[in-house]
Design an enzyme around this catalytic site. Structure first.
Site, PDB file in Angstrom:
ATOM      1  N   ASP A   1       0.790  -1.240   0.000  1.00 62.88           N
ATOM      2  CA  ASP A   1       0.000   0.000   0.000  1.00 62.88           C
ATOM      3  C   ASP A   1       0.824   1.293   0.000  1.00 62.88           C
ATOM      4  O   ASP A   1       0.541   2.211   0.774  1.00 62.88           O
ATOM      5  CB  ASP A   1      -0.952   0.011   1.203  1.00 62.88           C
ATOM      6  CG  ASP A   1      -1.956  -1.135   1.171  1.00 62.88           C
ATOM      7  OD1 ASP A   1      -1.809  -2.055   0.351  1.00 62.88           O
ATOM      8  OD2 ASP A   1      -2.888  -1.106   1.989  1.00 62.88           O
TER       9      ASP A   1
ATOM     10  N   ASP B   1      -4.756  -0.756  -1.512  1.00 61.17           N
ATOM     11  CA  ASP B   1      -6.105  -0.603  -1.025  1.00 61.17           C
ATOM     12  C   ASP B   1      -6.889  -0.069  -2.224  1.00 61.17           C
ATOM     13  O   ASP B   1      -6.441   0.879  -2.885  1.00 61.17           O
ATOM     14  CB  ASP B   1      -6.070   0.458   0.085  1.00 61.17           C
ATOM     15  CG  ASP B   1      -6.822   0.064   1.328  1.00 61.17           C
ATOM     16  OD1 ASP B   1      -7.236  -1.091   1.448  1.00 61.17           O
ATOM     17  OD2 ASP B   1      -6.995   0.952   2.187  1.00 61.17           O
TER      18      ASP B   1
ATOM     19  N   HIS C   1     -10.660   0.714  -2.962  1.00 59.71           N
ATOM     20  CA  HIS C   1     -12.035   0.723  -2.449  1.00 59.71           C
ATOM     21  C   HIS C   1     -13.045   1.315  -3.424  1.00 59.71           C
ATOM     22  O   HIS C   1     -12.745   2.288  -4.122  1.00 59.71           O
ATOM     23  CB  HIS C   1     -12.103   1.577  -1.173  1.00 59.71           C
ATOM     24  CG  HIS C   1     -11.294   1.065  -0.035  1.00 59.71           C
ATOM     25  ND1 HIS C   1     -11.248  -0.262   0.323  1.00 59.71           N
ATOM     26  CD2 HIS C   1     -10.500   1.715   0.862  1.00 59.71           C
ATOM     27  CE1 HIS C   1     -10.467  -0.393   1.387  1.00 59.71           C
ATOM     28  NE2 HIS C   1      -9.985   0.782   1.725  1.00 59.71           N
TER      29      HIS C   1
ATOM     30  N   SER D   1     -15.547   0.860   5.313  1.00 61.77           N
ATOM     31  CA  SER D   1     -14.556   1.401   6.252  1.00 61.77           C
ATOM     32  C   SER D   1     -14.593   2.925   6.312  1.00 61.77           C
ATOM     33  O   SER D   1     -13.926   3.527   7.151  1.00 61.77           O
ATOM     34  CB  SER D   1     -13.149   0.949   5.858  1.00 61.77           C
ATOM     35  OG  SER D   1     -12.675   1.654   4.723  1.00 61.77           O
TER      36      SER D   1
ATOM     37  N   HIS E   1     -10.676   6.973   1.452  1.00 63.44           N
ATOM     38  CA  HIS E   1      -9.290   6.903   0.993  1.00 63.44           C
ATOM     39  C   HIS E   1      -9.174   5.816  -0.065  1.00 63.44           C
ATOM     40  O   HIS E   1      -9.977   4.878  -0.104  1.00 63.44           O
ATOM     41  CB  HIS E   1      -8.355   6.596   2.172  1.00 63.44           C
ATOM     42  CG  HIS E   1      -8.638   5.274   2.818  1.00 63.44           C
ATOM     43  ND1 HIS E   1      -9.631   5.094   3.760  1.00 63.44           N
ATOM     44  CD2 HIS E   1      -8.098   4.034   2.623  1.00 63.44           C
ATOM     45  CE1 HIS E   1      -9.676   3.826   4.114  1.00 63.44           C
ATOM     46  NE2 HIS E   1      -8.765   3.147   3.436  1.00 63.44           N
TER      47      HIS E   1
ATOM     48  N   LYS F   1      -6.978  -5.016  -3.023  1.00 67.12           N
ATOM     49  CA  LYS F   1      -7.736  -5.595  -1.899  1.00 67.12           C
ATOM     50  C   LYS F   1      -8.817  -4.647  -1.425  1.00 67.12           C
ATOM     51  O   LYS F   1      -8.752  -3.450  -1.691  1.00 67.12           O
ATOM     52  CB  LYS F   1      -6.808  -5.965  -0.748  1.00 67.12           C
ATOM     53  CG  LYS F   1      -5.992  -4.833  -0.199  1.00 67.12           C
ATOM     54  CD  LYS F   1      -4.969  -5.343   0.802  1.00 67.12           C
ATOM     55  CE  LYS F   1      -4.044  -4.250   1.261  1.00 67.12           C
ATOM     56  NZ  LYS F   1      -4.708  -3.133   1.941  1.00 67.12           N
TER      57      LYS F   1
ATOM     58  N   GLU G   1     -14.011  -5.457   4.532  1.00 62.40           N
ATOM     59  CA  GLU G   1     -12.707  -4.843   4.754  1.00 62.40           C
ATOM     60  C   GLU G   1     -11.644  -5.909   4.559  1.00 62.40           C
ATOM     61  O   GLU G   1     -11.900  -7.105   4.766  1.00 62.40           O
ATOM     62  CB  GLU G   1     -12.626  -4.253   6.166  1.00 62.40           C
ATOM     63  CG  GLU G   1     -11.292  -3.630   6.532  1.00 62.40           C
ATOM     64  CD  GLU G   1     -10.882  -2.451   5.650  1.00 62.40           C
ATOM     65  OE1 GLU G   1     -10.743  -2.639   4.414  1.00 62.40           O
ATOM     66  OE2 GLU G   1     -10.674  -1.353   6.193  1.00 62.40           O
TER      67      GLU G   1
ATOM     68  N   ALA H   1       0.418   0.536   6.317  1.00 63.73           N
ATOM     69  CA  ALA H   1       1.074   1.081   7.499  1.00 63.73           C
ATOM     70  C   ALA H   1       1.431  -0.079   8.434  1.00 63.73           C
ATOM     71  O   ALA H   1       0.765  -1.092   8.452  1.00 63.73           O
ATOM     72  CB  ALA H   1       0.137   2.062   8.231  1.00 63.73           C
TER      73      ALA H   1
ATOM     74  N   CYS I   1      -2.055  -2.672   7.556  1.00 59.04           N
ATOM     75  CA  CYS I   1      -1.943  -3.607   6.436  1.00 59.04           C
ATOM     76  C   CYS I   1      -0.608  -4.350   6.401  1.00 59.04           C
ATOM     77  O   CYS I   1      -0.566  -5.504   5.959  1.00 59.04           O
ATOM     78  CB  CYS I   1      -2.230  -2.872   5.133  1.00 59.04           C
ATOM     79  SG  CYS I   1      -3.959  -2.302   5.089  1.00 59.04           S
TER      80      CYS I   1
HETATM   81 ZN   LIG Z   1      -8.691   1.090   3.295  1.00 62.03          ZN
END
Ligand SMILES: [Zn+2]
Length: 193
Positions: free
Chosen positions: A15, A57, A59, A65, A76, A101, A108, A136, A140
């Site tokens: 990420d 990530d 989304h 989330s 985000h 993902k 999530e 982070a 993740c």
């Molecule tokens: Zn996320």
């Protein structure tokens, strides 16, 4: 200690996306500091014939989330937005495999191994050592490392210079490091050769 990577090594970049770097929607303090560190690892991976994987990530705009849906985070890494793009200075090689993902609105996924696809790829490629860095530490990276250590015959190393924590509560990053180590991951400082 300098580490040479080989074709049985894998490098997982977790990420390293604009929204997790300073100026992004869910910025990790000093998050972009991982980029030059990880670029050195990428160079070593390319040189040694190791496989490079980059998770992201990814989304939908109504992901569970997000605060609007009752989740813990501001919006985000919304698919196809600049915030979801990899940091522009990250030198991903052409052959890097991108692992998306948390693409479904109602689910999530912190771990890059969530779908099972990454684990299968590592096994199929005969990867014996996995090097993990990115963002982070306390979300993740931790979730990915805790899944990776469950895979058979895989030694998992955390690139300690190439991770940064959110630290929603003080000490979260340190606790994550301890959890990864307790689960069997190797945290010794290493540098790519
Ligand atoms: Zn996320």
């Amino acid at each position: 200690m300098a580490t040479e990577l080989t074709p049985s090594d894998g490098l997982l970049l977790v990420d390293v996306q604009n929204d997790f770097c300073p100026g992004g929607a869910l910025a990790v303090a000093d998050g972009d500091a991982v980029v030059p560190v990880l670029n050195d690892w990428i160079a070593a991976a390319v040189h040694g014939g190791a496989l490079v994987f980059a998770s992201r990530d990814w989304h939908p705009a109504d992901h569970l989330s997000f605060a609007e849906q009752g989740g813990p985070w501001p919006p985000h890494c919304v698919q196809d937005t600049p915030g979801a793009a990899f940091h522009p200075d990250l030198e991903l090689p052409d052959g890097a495999a991108v692992v998306s993902k948390a693409e479904q609105p109602d689910r999530e996924a912190y771990s890059a191994f969530d779908s099972g696809e990454l684990g299968e790829k590592l096994q199929a490629a005969g990867i014996r050592r996995l090097w993990v860095g990115g963002l982070a530490t306390d979300y993740c990276v931790k979730a990915s490392v805790l899944d990776a250590v469950q895979l058979p015959e895989l030694e998992v190393h955390v690139i300690t210079a190439g991770i940064r924590a959110v630290d929603v509560a003080a000490g979260d990053g340190d606790a994550a490091l301890q959890a990864m180590q307790a689960a069997g991951a190797i945290l010794e400082h290493a540098e790519p050769a």
